[in-house]
Structure formats: structure tokens, C-alpha cells
Design a protein around this motif. Structure first.
Motif, PDB file in Angstrom:
ATOM      1  N   ALA A  38      13.665  -5.796   8.800  1.00  0.00           N
ATOM      2  CA  ALA A  38      12.425  -5.506   8.404  1.00  0.00           C
ATOM      3  C   ALA A  38      12.207  -4.085   8.661  1.00  0.00           C
ATOM      4  CB  ALA A  38      11.278  -6.341   9.140  1.00  0.00           C
ATOM      5  N   GLY A  39      13.205  -3.461   9.754  1.00  0.00           N
ATOM      6  CA  GLY A  39      12.713  -2.042  10.039  1.00  0.00           C
ATOM      7  C   GLY A  39      12.435  -1.815  11.290  1.00  0.00           C
ATOM      8  N   LYS A  40      12.528  -2.974  11.925  1.00  0.00           N
ATOM      9  CA  LYS A  40      12.083  -2.938  13.888  1.00  0.00           C
ATOM     10  C   LYS A  40      12.949  -1.833  14.398  1.00  0.00           C
ATOM     11  CE  LYS A  40      12.555  -7.253  14.433  1.00  0.00           C
ATOM     12  NZ  LYS A  40      13.351  -7.523  13.214  1.00  0.00           N
ATOM     13  N   SER A  41      14.308  -1.991  14.414  1.00  0.00           N
ATOM     14  CA  SER A  41      14.869  -1.152  15.097  1.00  0.00           C
ATOM     15  C   SER A  41      15.085   0.233  14.637  1.00  0.00           C
ATOM     16  CB  SER A  41      16.636  -1.617  15.008  1.00  0.00           C
ATOM     17  OG  SER A  41      16.628  -2.957  15.582  1.00  0.00           O
ATOM     18  N   SER A  42      14.751   0.519  13.326  1.00  0.00           N
ATOM     19  CA  SER A  42      14.884   1.706  12.751  1.00  0.00           C
ATOM     20  C   SER A  42      13.533   2.481  13.258  1.00  0.00           C
ATOM     21  CB  SER A  42      14.720   1.812  11.320  1.00  0.00           C
ATOM     22  OG  SER A  42      15.972   1.449  10.670  1.00  0.00           O
ATOM     23  N   LEU A  43      12.399   1.763  13.341  1.00  0.00           N
ATOM     24  CA  LEU A  43      11.211   2.248  14.231  1.00  0.00           C
ATOM     25  C   LEU A  43      11.359   2.784  15.327  1.00  0.00           C
ATOM     26  CD1 LEU A  43       8.184   2.685  14.210  1.00  0.00           C
ATOM     27  CD2 LEU A  43       7.726   0.538  14.364  1.00  0.00           C
ATOM     28  N   LEU A  44      11.932   2.019  16.256  1.00  0.00           N
ATOM     29  CA  LEU A  44      12.246   2.390  17.624  1.00  0.00           C
ATOM     30  C   LEU A  44      13.093   3.705  17.799  1.00  0.00           C
ATOM     31  CD1 LEU A  44      12.596  -0.951  19.944  1.00  0.00           C
ATOM     32  CD2 LEU A  44      10.581   0.504  18.820  1.00  0.00           C
ATOM     33  N   LYS A  45      14.272   3.711  16.917  1.00  0.00           N
ATOM     34  CA  LYS A  45      15.234   4.891  16.759  1.00  0.00           C
ATOM     35  C   LYS A  45      14.386   6.139  16.225  1.00  0.00           C
ATOM     36  CE  LYS A  45      19.311   2.175  16.215  1.00  0.00           C
ATOM     37  NZ  LYS A  45      20.379   1.706  14.887  1.00  0.00           N
ATOM     38  N   MET A 208       5.973  -6.643  10.711  1.00  0.00           N
ATOM     39  CA  MET A 208       6.817  -5.857   9.743  1.00  0.00           C
ATOM     40  C   MET A 208       7.562  -6.707   8.747  1.00  0.00           C
ATOM     41  SD  MET A 208       8.526  -2.560  11.837  1.00  0.00           S
ATOM     42  CE  MET A 208       8.692  -1.795  10.095  1.00  0.00           C
ATOM     43  N   GLU A 209       7.487  -6.182   7.635  1.00  0.00           N
ATOM     44  CA  GLU A 209       8.087  -6.613   6.541  1.00  0.00           C
ATOM     45  C   GLU A 209       8.475  -5.686   5.605  1.00  0.00           C
ATOM     46  OE1 GLU A 209       6.581  -9.327   2.754  1.00  0.00           O
ATOM     47  OE2 GLU A 209       6.227 -10.299   4.658  1.00  0.00           O
TER      48      GLU A 209
END
Length: 241
Positions: A38-45, A208-209
Motif C-alpha cells: 500500500a505504500g506504508k514503508s515508502s511513506l516512512l522512508k 492507505m491503499e
């Protein structure tokens, strides 16, 4: 206040984040929920400066621009990340890992008192301060990772799947400890597969989706939301009424 505005991120042609907007206050716990990919890790990074967002994206802490800064500068400004997989130095001892966490200039004053606090949070680490990190259990390594991040004196601590691979009793202890961290005034932003446990300590949550924020509410409301129950808690909303 940590504020993210119109944050987009591409990996080549793949749009991983699409105009994400999010906010978190100091002392607040925010959980980010979503399926794998969903993009969760990309958001934190992106927030941590590990990847570079698309032009026009905005990341700011107390009005200071974080967008485009390298990771070490973002740590210096008060945002620390505990990545998925922990990222500790296995061939160093517990104490050496913690001391590396205090490398930032902002963390050098009060290093010894902060280290004492980490050992108070995680008594096992105090007992094993001379042990090499790669000889420890998964739960103990996660303690080292969180302790090292806290040593940087963060205003915001971000955690990516902190309970991954841990036994249920260890997960319970871990989230009880995160409650104590929150009480010190540190803001927490948590990506977590254990939705029920993470929402139990949170103030708010975002859904997130496909790289977008599709919902936001209080943690209490999200726990009662039938769609969240079906998608994340494995509950049949008809029989759970």
C-alpha cells in the motif's frame, strides 16, 4: 507538528505514493494501516530521507523543511526511524549499538541519562549490554533497535512493523513500552500488521491503499469501523454485533 503535504514518490515508472497528506503532533501516536504494497514503508522512508520524493512534495517539522534533506540531517532535526528488519549492527554489542544512536549532535548532551532510560525501559538490555546483538533473540534485537533510535533524542519516532516475527507475549511487552515512550512527549508513527494492538495505544489512524490515504479517524472509531474489522481484524461484522 510533523506535516506531510502532497507527498508523491516514484520507483522508476511505479508511483508508490500519490499525494499523501498526513500530520502528527508531538506526544501523539498515529498508526498507518494498509495491505502489503500500500505504500506504508515508502511513506516512512520518504519522511526519514531514505528515498527522494517527487518535486512538489512537502515534509516539514515545526515549520522546518525536511523534504530533500539526507537521512542524517533528518535525524539531527528530530525524526528517527526503526526500519522493518531492525537494521542493527549484529557484530557490535548492545551498548555499542546504543552509543552509535547518540552520534547526532542533538543527542550528545544527556547521552548517559538517555542510555539509563533505555535500560530502564528494557531491563534485558541492561543485563546484556556486553552481548553481541546478533546472538540475541528477535524480540531483544527489536529492543536494541528501538533503544538506539531513542538515543538520538527524537521528537518523533517512526516504527515499521515493530512486532514482525515476535511472539505474542513479546508484542504485548513491546507495545506497553511504547506507551511509556509516548508519555515522555515523543510522537510515534507506527506501521504495524497487528492492527488491534497498535490501535489500542494510538490516538488516530490513517488508511492507505495503492499509495494514497483513503481514510482517517480516531483509533477508537477505526476499531469500531466494520470495513476495518473485515479488512484487518478478520471479523465478521454481522456476527460481531
Amino acid at each position: 507538528m510533523l506535516e506531510i503535504g502532497d507527498l508523491s514518490l516514484r520507483y522508476g515508472q511505479h508511483l508508490a505514493l500519490d499525494q499523501v497528506n498526513l500530520r502528527a503532533a508531538k506526544g501523539e501516536t498515529v498508526v498507518i494501516l494498509g495491505a502489503n504494497g500500500a505504500g506504508k514503508s515508502s511513506l516512512l522512508k520518504s519522511i526519514a530521507g531514505m528515498v527522494k520524493p517527487v518535486a512538489g512534495s512537502s515534509i516539514a517539522l515545526e515549520g522546518r523543511v525536511l523534504t530533500g534533506r539526507p537521512a542524517h540531517e533528518i535525524v539531527e532535526m528530530g525524526v528517527a526511524l526503526v526500519p522493518e528488519g531492525r537494521g542493527i549492527f549484529g557484530d557490535l554489542t548492545v551498548e555499542e549499538n546504543l552509543l552509535l544512536g547518540a552520534y547526532a549532535k542533538r543527542a550528545r548532551n544527556g547521552e548517559s541519562s538517555r542510555r539509563a532510560f533505555v535500560y530502564e525501559l528494557f531491563p534485558k538490555l541492561a543485563q546484556r549490554r556486553a552481548q553481541y546483538a546478533n546472538t540475541m533473540s528477535g524480540g531483544e534485537q527489536q529492543m536494541v533497535a528501538i533503544g538506539r533510535a531513542l538515543m538520538s533524542a527524537p521528537d518523533f519516532l517512526m516504527l515499521d512493523e515493530p512486532s514482525l516475527g515476535l511472539a505474542p507475549v513479546v508484542v504485548t511487552e513491546l507495545f506497553a513500552t511504547l506507551r511509556r515512550v509516548r508519555e515522555t512527549g515523543v510522537g510515534l508513527i507506527i506501521v504495524e500488521q497487528n492492527v488491534k494492538v497498535s490501535l489500542s495505544i494510538a490516538d488516530r489512524g490513517y488508511l492507505m491503499e495503492a499509495g494514497r490515504i483513503v481514510g482517517e479517524d480516531t483509533a477508537e472509531a477505526l476499531l469500531r469501523d466494520p470495513a476495518v474489522q473485515r479488512a484487518f481484524l478478520g471479523m465478521n461484522t454481522e456476527t460481531s454485533k
